[in-house]
Design an enzyme around this catalytic site. Structure first.
Site, PDB file in Angstrom:
ATOM      1  N   CYS A 174      -4.226   4.917  -2.356  1.00 22.47           N
ATOM      2  CA  CYS A 174      -4.702   4.184  -3.526  1.00 22.47           C
ATOM      3  C   CYS A 174      -4.906   5.181  -4.653  1.00 22.47           C
ATOM      4  O   CYS A 174      -5.567   6.203  -4.464  1.00 22.47           O
ATOM      5  CB  CYS A 174      -6.007   3.463  -3.188  1.00 22.47           C
ATOM      6  SG  CYS A 174      -6.717   2.635  -4.620  1.00 22.47           S
TER       7      CYS A 174
ATOM      8  N   ASP B 192       0.847  -1.200   0.000  1.00 18.51           N
ATOM      9  CA  ASP B 192       0.000   0.000   0.000  1.00 18.51           C
ATOM     10  C   ASP B 192       0.880   1.246   0.000  1.00 18.51           C
ATOM     11  O   ASP B 192       0.584   2.245  -0.661  1.00 18.51           O
ATOM     12  CB  ASP B 192      -0.896  -0.022   1.247  1.00 18.51           C
ATOM     13  CG  ASP B 192      -2.177   0.763   1.088  1.00 18.51           C
ATOM     14  OD1 ASP B 192      -2.210   1.653   0.228  1.00 18.51           O
ATOM     15  OD2 ASP B 192      -3.135   0.496   1.828  1.00 18.51           O
TER      16      ASP B 192
ATOM     17  N   HIS C  42      -7.901  -1.381   8.897  1.00 14.10           N
ATOM     18  CA  HIS C  42      -6.937  -0.796   7.953  1.00 14.10           C
ATOM     19  C   HIS C  42      -7.345   0.663   7.762  1.00 14.10           C
ATOM     20  O   HIS C  42      -8.292   0.968   7.047  1.00 14.10           O
ATOM     21  CB  HIS C  42      -7.058  -1.593   6.652  1.00 14.10           C
ATOM     22  CG  HIS C  42      -6.201  -1.147   5.516  1.00 14.10           C
ATOM     23  ND1 HIS C  42      -5.127  -1.881   5.058  1.00 14.10           N
ATOM     24  CD2 HIS C  42      -6.266  -0.079   4.687  1.00 14.10           C
ATOM     25  CE1 HIS C  42      -4.573  -1.285   4.019  1.00 14.10           C
ATOM     26  NE2 HIS C  42      -5.259  -0.181   3.765  1.00 14.10           N
TER      27      HIS C  42
HETATM   28  P1  HMG Z   1      -9.421  -5.793 -16.241  1.00 12.70           P
HETATM   29  O1  HMG Z   1      -9.015  -4.801 -17.272  1.00 12.70           O
HETATM   30  O2  HMG Z   1     -10.871  -6.008 -16.030  1.00 12.70           O
HETATM   31  O3  HMG Z   1      -8.714  -7.209 -16.431  1.00 12.70           O
HETATM   32  O4  HMG Z   1      -8.750  -5.354 -14.878  1.00 12.70           O
HETATM   33  P2  HMG Z   1      -8.507  -8.130 -17.651  1.00 12.70           P
HETATM   34  O5  HMG Z   1      -8.555  -9.532 -17.129  1.00 12.70           O
HETATM   35  O6  HMG Z   1      -9.441  -7.747 -18.796  1.00 12.70           O
HETATM   36  O7  HMG Z   1      -6.998  -7.825 -18.121  1.00 12.70           O
HETATM   37  C1  HMG Z   1      -6.584  -6.559 -18.624  1.00 12.70           C
HETATM   38  C2  HMG Z   1      -5.067  -6.544 -18.714  1.00 12.70           C
HETATM   39  O8  HMG Z   1      -4.494  -6.667 -17.419  1.00 12.70           O
HETATM   40  C3  HMG Z   1      -4.513  -7.710 -19.535  1.00 12.70           C
HETATM   41  O9  HMG Z   1      -3.284  -7.257 -20.101  1.00 12.70           O
HETATM   42  C4  HMG Z   1      -4.180  -8.729 -18.476  1.00 12.70           C
HETATM   43  O10 HMG Z   1      -3.195  -9.652 -18.865  1.00 12.70           O
HETATM   44  C5  HMG Z   1      -3.686  -7.852 -17.346  1.00 12.70           C
HETATM   45  P3  HMG Z   1      -3.215  -6.761 -21.657  1.00 12.70           P
HETATM   46  O11 HMG Z   1      -3.747  -7.911 -22.439  1.00 12.70           O
HETATM   47  O12 HMG Z   1      -4.100  -5.540 -21.717  1.00 12.70           O
HETATM   48  O13 HMG Z   1      -1.761  -6.467 -21.837  1.00 12.70           O
HETATM   49  N1  HMG Z   1      -3.893  -8.478 -16.039  1.00 12.70           N
HETATM   50  C6  HMG Z   1      -2.906  -8.686 -15.165  1.00 12.70           C
HETATM   51  N2  HMG Z   1      -1.594  -8.403 -15.209  1.00 12.70           N
HETATM   52  C7  HMG Z   1      -0.871  -8.755 -14.111  1.00 12.70           C
HETATM   53  N3  HMG Z   1      -1.397  -9.340 -13.022  1.00 12.70           N
HETATM   54  C8  HMG Z   1      -2.704  -9.633 -12.958  1.00 12.70           C
HETATM   55  C9  HMG Z   1      -3.512  -9.297 -14.064  1.00 12.70           C
HETATM   56  N4  HMG Z   1      -4.826  -9.450 -14.324  1.00 12.70           N
HETATM   57  C10 HMG Z   1      -5.042  -8.945 -15.546  1.00 12.70           C
HETATM   58  N5  HMG Z   1      -3.200 -10.206 -11.874  1.00 12.70           N
HETATM   59  C11 HMG Z   1      -7.849  -5.989 -12.759  1.00 12.70           C
HETATM   60  C12 HMG Z   1      -9.030  -6.043 -13.697  1.00 12.70           C
HETATM   61  C13 HMG Z   1      -8.363  -6.414 -11.408  1.00 12.70           C
HETATM   62  C14 HMG Z   1      -6.773  -6.946 -13.236  1.00 12.70           C
HETATM   63  C15 HMG Z   1      -7.267  -4.552 -12.733  1.00 12.70           C
HETATM   64  O14 HMG Z   1      -8.334  -3.664 -12.549  1.00 12.70           O
HETATM   65  C16 HMG Z   1      -6.263  -4.380 -11.629  1.00 12.70           C
HETATM   66  O15 HMG Z   1      -5.180  -4.918 -11.708  1.00 12.70           O
HETATM   67  N6  HMG Z   1      -6.593  -3.603 -10.601  1.00 12.70           N
HETATM   68  C17 HMG Z   1      -5.701  -3.425  -9.466  1.00 12.70           C
HETATM   69  C18 HMG Z   1      -6.000  -2.153  -8.764  1.00 12.70           C
HETATM   70  C19 HMG Z   1      -5.128  -2.043  -7.555  1.00 12.70           C
HETATM   71  O16 HMG Z   1      -4.168  -2.768  -7.364  1.00 12.70           O
HETATM   72  N7  HMG Z   1      -5.493  -1.062  -6.677  1.00 12.70           N
HETATM   73  C20 HMG Z   1      -4.757  -0.804  -5.486  1.00 12.70           C
HETATM   74  C21 HMG Z   1      -4.890  -1.878  -4.464  1.00 12.70           C
HETATM   75  S1  HMG Z   1      -6.453  -1.835  -3.602  1.00 12.70           S
HETATM   76  C22 HMG Z   1      -6.144  -0.760  -2.275  1.00 12.70           C
HETATM   77  O17 HMG Z   1      -5.167  -0.078  -2.262  1.00 12.70           O
HETATM   78  C23 HMG Z   1      -7.107  -0.734  -1.142  1.00 12.70           C
HETATM   79  C24 HMG Z   1      -6.565  -1.459   0.104  1.00 12.70           C
HETATM   80  O18 HMG Z   1      -5.338  -0.894   0.521  1.00 12.70           O
HETATM   81  C25 HMG Z   1      -7.579  -1.328   1.246  1.00 12.70           C
HETATM   82  C26 HMG Z   1      -8.060   0.113   1.425  1.00 12.70           C
HETATM   83  O19 HMG Z   1      -7.235   0.958   1.804  1.00 12.70           O
HETATM   84  O20 HMG Z   1      -9.233   0.346   1.152  1.00 12.70           O
HETATM   85  C27 HMG Z   1      -6.340  -2.950  -0.167  1.00 12.70           C
HETATM   86 MG    MG Z   2      -5.116   0.834   1.787  1.00 12.10          MG
END
Ligand code: HMG
Ligand code: MG
Length: 313
Positions: free
Chosen positions: A235, A11, A202
């Protein structure tokens, strides 16, 4: 004993402006491993287009020197992420959804139901492999897009995650706007239905309420607290939110309040210093009380203070 889940390497770094080299991230995790935190969220196996700062997750996992009493976890959004986390040797995985439809769409490109559908095979496979699973419920109090979130939605979502077989749910104040009264209201709703042992908290610290919220949570029976060394974090899809509550501040406040906790505060600050050449602001201040930068949160570094400033030195 209160358990600290150190989320700084994930994070804390996912939203940094600077691209921090993998060796520095590895050194950061290794230094955190020596502090007594129970668990370290090392990185995230997510889309590099969405979170470019963590595209080196596999390299970081490969480089760290593990201590056997520390759990090294990874954030994963889907099966692709799980496969990568397993290959990297993660001890535990965390999936993440939110109580707000809008935030979910911006963060993971699907709504609440869509996230649950995505998680089911991930959780099934993780359990089959013997990996514990955490579920984050983001925007559990407030959402930057939808405003106040009803505790009933958080309860319903948390129960669905636990029903899938997850070990714990981390109740997350993504934009750092919750107050202790709101924390008590939500925990009053959750705790009759979910054992405290299955809940973590968190808090981000945008409005300087993070420590008060942690203290309220542990006084309600919560034993797992997420925090980030030096208060790094945020985030990219929660505009305006600042870092997680600083681990140093959490440990100090819990010790002062008489809660059992055994984490080395100076070690946390030393760990943060590993990153200082790369961060866009100065490193976290020393926890030495005579050289406090901020009278309230103690860790003013030009950017990650609780906001009540008053530079003392
Ligand atoms: P999407 O576009 O719906 O996914 O995204 P997709 O399956 O259609 O794939 C799109 C592209 O992403 C493809 O690549 C996939 O291969 C790639 P392209 O063909 O375009 O080159 N892809 C991946 N690459 C690496 N690792 C993977 C992966 N999956 C797909 N696992 C998805 C959906 C969920 C993947 C995307 O929206 C995403 O990665 N989101 C992450 C967002 C994120 O990490 N946010 C921050 C963390 S959450 C947070 O901080 C909150 C928390 O701290 C708690 C709080 O404070 O509230 C936890
Ligand atoms: Mg967080």
């Amino acid at each position: 004993m209160i358990r600290i889940v150190e989320v700084g390497p994930r994070d804390g770094l996912q939203n940094e402006r600077a691209d921090i080299p993998a060796p520095a991230k590895i050194a950061f995790v290794d230094a955190l491993s020596r502090t007594g935190v129970a668990e370290i969220e090392v990185s995230a196996f997510v889309s590099a287009k969405m979170i470019p700062r963590l595209r080196d997750a596999a390299t970081v996992f490969k480089g760290i020197r593990r201590k056997k009493d520390v759990i090294y976890s990874a954030l994963v959004p889907n099966m692709k992420g799980l496969d990568q986390a397993v290959a990297a040797g993660a001890d535990k995985i965390s999936v993440f959804t939110a109580a707000s439809e809008t935030f979910n769409h911006k963060n993971i490109n699907t709504g609440i139901e869509g996230s649950l559908t995505r998680f089911r095979p991930v959780v099934r496979q993780a359990i089959k492999l013997g990996l514990p699973v955490r579920g984050y419920v983001s925007t559990a109090f407030w959402c930057a897009y939808e405003g106040r979130i009803s505790p009933g939605i958080v309860l319903d979502l948390s129960l669905k995650l636990l029903d899938m077989g997850m070990q714990e749910v981390s109740i997350s104040d993504t934009i750092g706007k919750a107050t202790p009264d709101e924390v008590a209201e939500l925990l009053d709703c959750l705790l009759p239905k979910i054992p405290a042992a299955q809940l973590a908290v968190h808090f981000h610290d945008t409005y300087g309420q993070g420590i008060a919220n942690v203290l309220k949570s542990v006084s309600c029976g919560i034993e797992v607290v997420d925090a980030s060394a030096g208060g790094l974090g945020g985030c990219p899809f929660a505009p305006g939110a600042t870092g997680n509550v600083a681990t140093q501040a959490v440990v100090t406040a819990l010790k002062d309040a008489g809660f059992p906790i055994d984490v080395d505060v100076k070690g946390l600050t030393d760990a943060g210093k590993v990153l200082s050449p790369y961060l866009t602001a100065a490193p976290p201040a020393s926890p030495d009380l005579t050289s406090l930068a901020c009278a309230t949160c103690e860790f003013f570094d030009g950017r990650h203070c609780c906001g009540r400033q008053t530079r003392l030195s």
